[in-house]
Design an enzyme around this catalytic site. Structure first.
Site, PDB file in Angstrom:
ATOM      1  N   LYS A 134      10.564  -0.945   0.791  1.00  0.00           N
ATOM      2  CA  LYS A 134       9.386  -0.641  -0.038  1.00  0.00           C
ATOM      3  C   LYS A 134       9.713   0.515  -1.011  1.00  0.00           C
ATOM      4  O   LYS A 134       9.290   0.503  -2.156  1.00  0.00           O
ATOM      5  CB  LYS A 134       8.190  -0.260   0.845  1.00  0.00           C
ATOM      6  CG  LYS A 134       7.584  -1.408   1.627  1.00  0.00           C
ATOM      7  CD  LYS A 134       6.972  -2.502   0.776  1.00  0.00           C
ATOM      8  CE  LYS A 134       5.752  -2.058   0.010  1.00  0.00           C
ATOM      9  NZ  LYS A 134       5.117  -3.218  -0.704  1.00  0.00           N
ATOM     10  N   TYR A 145      12.095  -1.532   6.725  1.00  0.00           N
ATOM     11  CA  TYR A 145      10.857  -1.838   5.988  1.00  0.00           C
ATOM     12  C   TYR A 145      10.572  -0.771   4.940  1.00  0.00           C
ATOM     13  O   TYR A 145      10.418  -1.073   3.750  1.00  0.00           O
ATOM     14  CB  TYR A 145       9.669  -1.960   6.960  1.00  0.00           C
ATOM     15  CG  TYR A 145       8.322  -1.884   6.268  1.00  0.00           C
ATOM     16  CD1 TYR A 145       7.924  -2.858   5.361  1.00  0.00           C
ATOM     17  CD2 TYR A 145       7.438  -0.823   6.517  1.00  0.00           C
ATOM     18  CE1 TYR A 145       6.685  -2.779   4.705  1.00  0.00           C
ATOM     19  CE2 TYR A 145       6.210  -0.740   5.872  1.00  0.00           C
ATOM     20  CZ  TYR A 145       5.836  -1.715   4.967  1.00  0.00           C
ATOM     21  OH  TYR A 145       4.625  -1.628   4.328  1.00  0.00           O
ATOM     22  N   THR A 199       3.237   1.734   0.369  1.00  0.00           N
ATOM     23  CA  THR A 199       2.890   2.337   1.658  1.00  0.00           C
ATOM     24  C   THR A 199       3.259   3.814   1.706  1.00  0.00           C
ATOM     25  O   THR A 199       4.182   4.257   1.010  1.00  0.00           O
ATOM     26  CB  THR A 199       3.640   1.569   2.771  1.00  0.00           C
ATOM     27  OG1 THR A 199       3.589   2.327   3.976  1.00  0.00           O
ATOM     28  CG2 THR A 199       5.121   1.375   2.433  1.00  0.00           C
ATOM     29  N   ASP A 200       2.592   4.546   2.599  1.00  0.00           N
ATOM     30  CA  ASP A 200       2.951   5.956   2.813  1.00  0.00           C
ATOM     31  C   ASP A 200       4.282   6.088   3.563  1.00  0.00           C
ATOM     32  O   ASP A 200       4.867   7.166   3.597  1.00  0.00           O
ATOM     33  CB  ASP A 200       1.838   6.689   3.583  1.00  0.00           C
ATOM     34  CG  ASP A 200       1.539   6.117   4.961  1.00  0.00           C
ATOM     35  OD1 ASP A 200       2.135   5.079   5.329  1.00  0.00           O
ATOM     36  OD2 ASP A 200       0.698   6.703   5.680  1.00  0.00           O
ATOM     37  N   GLU A 201       4.761   4.969   4.135  1.00  0.00           N
ATOM     38  CA  GLU A 201       5.971   5.078   4.962  1.00  0.00           C
ATOM     39  C   GLU A 201       7.209   5.425   4.149  1.00  0.00           C
ATOM     40  O   GLU A 201       8.223   5.851   4.703  1.00  0.00           O
ATOM     41  CB  GLU A 201       6.175   3.783   5.770  1.00  0.00           C
ATOM     42  CG  GLU A 201       4.955   3.488   6.613  1.00  0.00           C
ATOM     43  CD  GLU A 201       5.156   2.434   7.697  1.00  0.00           C
ATOM     44  OE1 GLU A 201       6.295   2.221   8.124  1.00  0.00           O
ATOM     45  OE2 GLU A 201       4.142   1.848   8.105  1.00  0.00           O
TER      46      GLU A 201
HETATM   47  P1  NAD Z   1       1.063  -9.030   5.430  1.00  0.00           P
HETATM   48  O1  NAD Z   1       2.404  -9.120   6.080  1.00  0.00           O
HETATM   49  O2  NAD Z   1      -0.160  -9.258   6.240  1.00  0.00           O
HETATM   50  O3  NAD Z   1       0.998 -10.059   4.192  1.00  0.00           O
HETATM   51  C1  NAD Z   1       2.050 -10.239   3.302  1.00  0.00           C
HETATM   52  C2  NAD Z   1       1.779 -11.507   2.510  1.00  0.00           C
HETATM   53  O4  NAD Z   1       2.845 -11.684   1.561  1.00  0.00           O
HETATM   54  C3  NAD Z   1       1.752 -12.776   3.388  1.00  0.00           C
HETATM   55  O5  NAD Z   1       0.657 -13.579   3.024  1.00  0.00           O
HETATM   56  C4  NAD Z   1       3.075 -13.455   3.052  1.00  0.00           C
HETATM   57  O6  NAD Z   1       3.013 -14.878   3.178  1.00  0.00           O
HETATM   58  C5  NAD Z   1       3.283 -13.023   1.614  1.00  0.00           C
HETATM   59  N1  NAD Z   1       4.703 -13.052   1.215  1.00  0.00           N
HETATM   60  C6  NAD Z   1       5.766 -12.588   1.905  1.00  0.00           C
HETATM   61  N2  NAD Z   1       6.900 -12.785   1.209  1.00  0.00           N
HETATM   62  C7  NAD Z   1       6.526 -13.362   0.031  1.00  0.00           C
HETATM   63  C8  NAD Z   1       7.233 -13.788  -1.115  1.00  0.00           C
HETATM   64  N3  NAD Z   1       8.573 -13.664  -1.202  1.00  0.00           N
HETATM   65  N4  NAD Z   1       6.545 -14.330  -2.138  1.00  0.00           N
HETATM   66  C9  NAD Z   1       5.198 -14.481  -2.079  1.00  0.00           C
HETATM   67  N5  NAD Z   1       4.478 -14.119  -1.005  1.00  0.00           N
HETATM   68  C10 NAD Z   1       5.140 -13.541   0.031  1.00  0.00           C
HETATM   69  O7  NAD Z   1       1.030  -7.594   4.739  1.00  0.00           O
HETATM   70  P2  NAD Z   1      -0.218  -6.661   4.449  1.00  0.00           P
HETATM   71  O8  NAD Z   1      -0.458  -5.809   5.640  1.00  0.00           O
HETATM   72  O9  NAD Z   1      -1.307  -7.479   3.876  1.00  0.00           O
HETATM   73  O10 NAD Z   1       0.400  -5.728   3.320  1.00  0.00           O
HETATM   74  C11 NAD Z   1       0.254  -6.053   1.934  1.00  0.00           C
HETATM   75  C12 NAD Z   1       0.981  -4.992   1.119  1.00  0.00           C
HETATM   76  O11 NAD Z   1       0.406  -3.721   1.405  1.00  0.00           O
HETATM   77  C13 NAD Z   1       2.465  -4.874   1.452  1.00  0.00           C
HETATM   78  O12 NAD Z   1       3.154  -4.674   0.271  1.00  0.00           O
HETATM   79  C14 NAD Z   1       2.550  -3.662   2.350  1.00  0.00           C
HETATM   80  O13 NAD Z   1       3.787  -3.018   2.199  1.00  0.00           O
HETATM   81  C15 NAD Z   1       1.431  -2.811   1.806  1.00  0.00           C
HETATM   82  N6  NAD Z   1       0.792  -1.894   2.772  1.00  0.00           N
HETATM   83  C16 NAD Z   1       0.389  -2.338   3.991  1.00  0.00           C
HETATM   84  C17 NAD Z   1      -0.255  -1.447   4.861  1.00  0.00           C
HETATM   85  C18 NAD Z   1      -0.759  -1.893   6.213  1.00  0.00           C
HETATM   86  O14 NAD Z   1      -1.228  -1.048   6.999  1.00  0.00           O
HETATM   87  N7  NAD Z   1      -0.765  -3.178   6.534  1.00  0.00           N
HETATM   88  C19 NAD Z   1      -0.456  -0.125   4.486  1.00  0.00           C
HETATM   89  C20 NAD Z   1      -0.027   0.282   3.214  1.00  0.00           C
HETATM   90  C21 NAD Z   1       0.589  -0.610   2.372  1.00  0.00           C
HETATM   91  P1  TYD Z   2       2.150  -0.735  13.424  1.00  0.00           P
HETATM   92  O1  TYD Z   2       0.785  -1.311  13.502  1.00  0.00           O
HETATM   93  O2  TYD Z   2       3.327  -1.630  13.647  1.00  0.00           O
HETATM   94  O3  TYD Z   2       2.253   0.007  12.011  1.00  0.00           O
HETATM   95  P2  TYD Z   2       3.411   1.012  11.437  1.00  0.00           P
HETATM   96  O4  TYD Z   2       4.597   0.961  12.313  1.00  0.00           O
HETATM   97  O5  TYD Z   2       3.684   0.407  10.093  1.00  0.00           O
HETATM   98  O6  TYD Z   2       2.775   2.353  11.380  1.00  0.00           O
HETATM   99  O7  TYD Z   2       2.252   0.457  14.462  1.00  0.00           O
HETATM  100  C1  TYD Z   2       1.349   1.552  14.400  1.00  0.00           C
HETATM  101  C2  TYD Z   2       1.789   2.554  15.446  1.00  0.00           C
HETATM  102  O8  TYD Z   2       1.574   1.977  16.732  1.00  0.00           O
HETATM  103  C3  TYD Z   2       3.278   2.873  15.362  1.00  0.00           C
HETATM  104  O9  TYD Z   2       3.448   4.258  15.693  1.00  0.00           O
HETATM  105  C4  TYD Z   2       3.886   2.009  16.445  1.00  0.00           C
HETATM  106  C5  TYD Z   2       2.792   1.909  17.481  1.00  0.00           C
HETATM  107  N1  TYD Z   2       2.751   0.643  18.258  1.00  0.00           N
HETATM  108  C6  TYD Z   2       2.690   0.699  19.652  1.00  0.00           C
HETATM  109  O10 TYD Z   2       2.675   1.777  20.265  1.00  0.00           O
HETATM  110  N2  TYD Z   2       2.645  -0.487  20.335  1.00  0.00           N
HETATM  111  C7  TYD Z   2       2.661  -1.696  19.705  1.00  0.00           C
HETATM  112  O11 TYD Z   2       2.657  -2.746  20.384  1.00  0.00           O
HETATM  113  C8  TYD Z   2       2.715  -1.723  18.281  1.00  0.00           C
HETATM  114  C9  TYD Z   2       2.734  -3.032  17.530  1.00  0.00           C
HETATM  115  C10 TYD Z   2       2.749  -0.526  17.588  1.00  0.00           C
END
Ligand code: NAD
Ligand code: TYD
Length: 366
Positions: free
Chosen positions: A167, A163, A137-139
């Site tokens: 990561k 989080y 992630t970019d975070e």
């Molecule tokens: P998500 O929370 O929707 O899915 C995570 C999945 O991992 C789930 O299916 C969960 O059951 C599985 N999981 C959790 N712990 C596990 C373990 N110990 N062993 C096996 N499986 C396990 O997350 P996502 O949004 O699909 O993100 C996927 C990846 O992409 C993550 O690594 C996250 O950090 C990264 N990412 C997410 C975003 C975003 O905007 N959602 C952006 C950039 C990077």
């Molecule tokens: P989120 O979807 O949780 O992603 P991340 O924190 O990983 O960027 O949140 C996106 C942005 O939206 C973040 O600045 C927090 C804000 N947010 C709200 O304002 N209200 C909400 O209920 C949630 C879930 C997030």
């Protein structure tokens, strides 16, 4: 050929699996072994269209279970491992960081150890072509000021939440396994994703489902925090490209050059719903917006410089924010059953009713 995908029942992992198997040509014919623990965020119902498809083998299990991972690697001999598995929600990491440390750091470590041992025993092209793609992630880069340049791959790591710190730690381990052992790793750091099958605890799906349910739309603080949004299918195409052509040991930032303040996102979701499914009382959905207490340590701004992946690998997103968000809202309107099952918790029974047979066939733990 076979790929091992971890976390493939989550939002991005499941979109990746569905997209991969929909690809024309040899890629779409490869088998995917999908290892997922099925935490609250794992939803096998998302993968229901793959039921009976021999190219998808679902295994319920933990990336931290070294014996299981070693067995899967030995049995299926994948040409690559893609690690999506993680705890991914910042707010949950603030309330309870332990699972984040366990999966994102310790779990990634065990996965790396199992993969190192498997790769170490490979020979010839199987060894030189093998890749571990770590999805991050970019975070990890921390928070930007209003005038700061967007994150490049060399930006210093300054994670601010449990989080992002977990990561960041996993990224460092992946890097170290390349530097020390020569493991052919690729790391991607992507901005905020949105799209179909997104669990409604994250901003965009939460706003859609709350709006439709007549509930408040909670905006944290002043709503002026900035995130950089990418349609999930564009993230999937970037991952396919990095897997295909990325240089081992390299990091690629993935993003859509699409920074928006949160309040603008919420207003746009409301406007799309006003158009596509107006409220019965004729009022605008934006009337449901409610400002609430800010998230502790809330990062102010993320922005990805996606220049490297475009220059070196020729990748660009296909969707604009306008087209991607419209598709996303339309998807939620067209899939009320998926949303209802997530909200009622019924999706958690799916593995028993629909996957027990496949998991048993794959020799997985039930
Ligand atoms: P998500 O929370 O929707 O899915 C995570 C999945 O991992 C789930 O299916 C969960 O059951 C599985 N999981 C959790 N712990 C596990 C373990 N110990 N062993 C096996 N499986 C396990 O997350 P996502 O949004 O699909 O993100 C996927 C990846 O992409 C993550 O690594 C996250 O950090 C990264 N990412 C997410 C975003 C975003 O905007 N959602 C952006 C950039 C990077
Ligand atoms: P989120 O979807 O949780 O992603 P991340 O924190 O990983 O960027 O949140 C996106 C942005 O939206 C973040 O600045 C927090 C804000 N947010 C709200 O304002 N209200 C909400 O209920 C949630 C879930 C997030």
């Amino acid at each position: 050929m076979t790929l091992l995908v971890t976390g493939g029942a989550g939002f991005i992992g499941a979109n990746f699996v569905l997209d991969w198997l929909a690809q024309p040509g040899p890629a779409g014919r490869e088998t995917l072994i999908n290892l997922d623990k099925l935490t609250y965020a794992g939803n096998p119902e998302t993968l229901s269209s793959l039921q009976g498809d021999a190219r998808h083998v679902f295994v319920q299990g933990d990336i931290g279970d070294a014996t299981l991972v070693a067995r899967l690697l030995a049995e299926h001999q994948p040409r690559a491992v893609l690690n999506f598995a993680a705890e991914s929600h910042v707010d949950r990491s603030i309330h309870g960081p332990e699972d984040f440390i366990q999966t994102n750091i310790v779990g990634t470590f065990h996965l790396l150890e199992a993969v190192r041992s498997y790769w170490g025993a490979l020979e010839g092209a199987a060894r030189s072509d093998f890749r571990l793609l770590h999805v991050s992630t970019d975070e990890v880069y921390g928070s930007l000021g209003p005038g700061d340049a967007a994150f490049t791959e060399t930006h210093r790591y300054e994670p601010n939440s449990p989080y992002s710190a977990s990561k960041a730690a996993s990224d460092h381990l992946v890097r170290a396994y390349h530097h020390t052992y020569g493991l052919p790793v690729l790391t991607t750091n992507c901005s905020n994703n949105y799209g179909p099958y997104h669990f409604p605890e994250k901003l965009i799906p939460l706003m859609i489902v709350n709006a439709l349910a007549g509930k408040p739309l909670p905006v944290y603080g002043d709503g002026l925090q900035v995130r950089d949004w990418l349609f999930v299918k564009d993230h999937c195409s970037a991952l396919r490209r990095v897997l295909q052509a990325g240089q081992p040991g390299e990091v690629y930032n993935v993003g859509g050059w699409n920074e928006k303040p949160n309040i603008e996102i919420v207003q746009t979701v409301c406007a799309l719903l006003d158009e596509l499914q107006p409220r019965a009382d004729g009022q605008a959905y934006s009337a449901q917006i409610t400002y609430v207490k800010d998230r502790p340590g809330h990062d102010r701004r993320y922005a990805i410089d996606a220049g490297k992946i475009e220059r070196e690998l020729g990748w660009k997103p296909a969707e604009t924010f306008e087209t991607g968000l419209r598709k996303t809202v339309q998807w939620y309107l067209a899939n009320p059953e998926w949303v209802a099952h997530v909200q009622s918790g019924a999706y958690r029974d799916w593995v028993q009713t629909h996957y027990a047979h496949e998991a048993a066939a794959a020799g997985a733990r039930p």
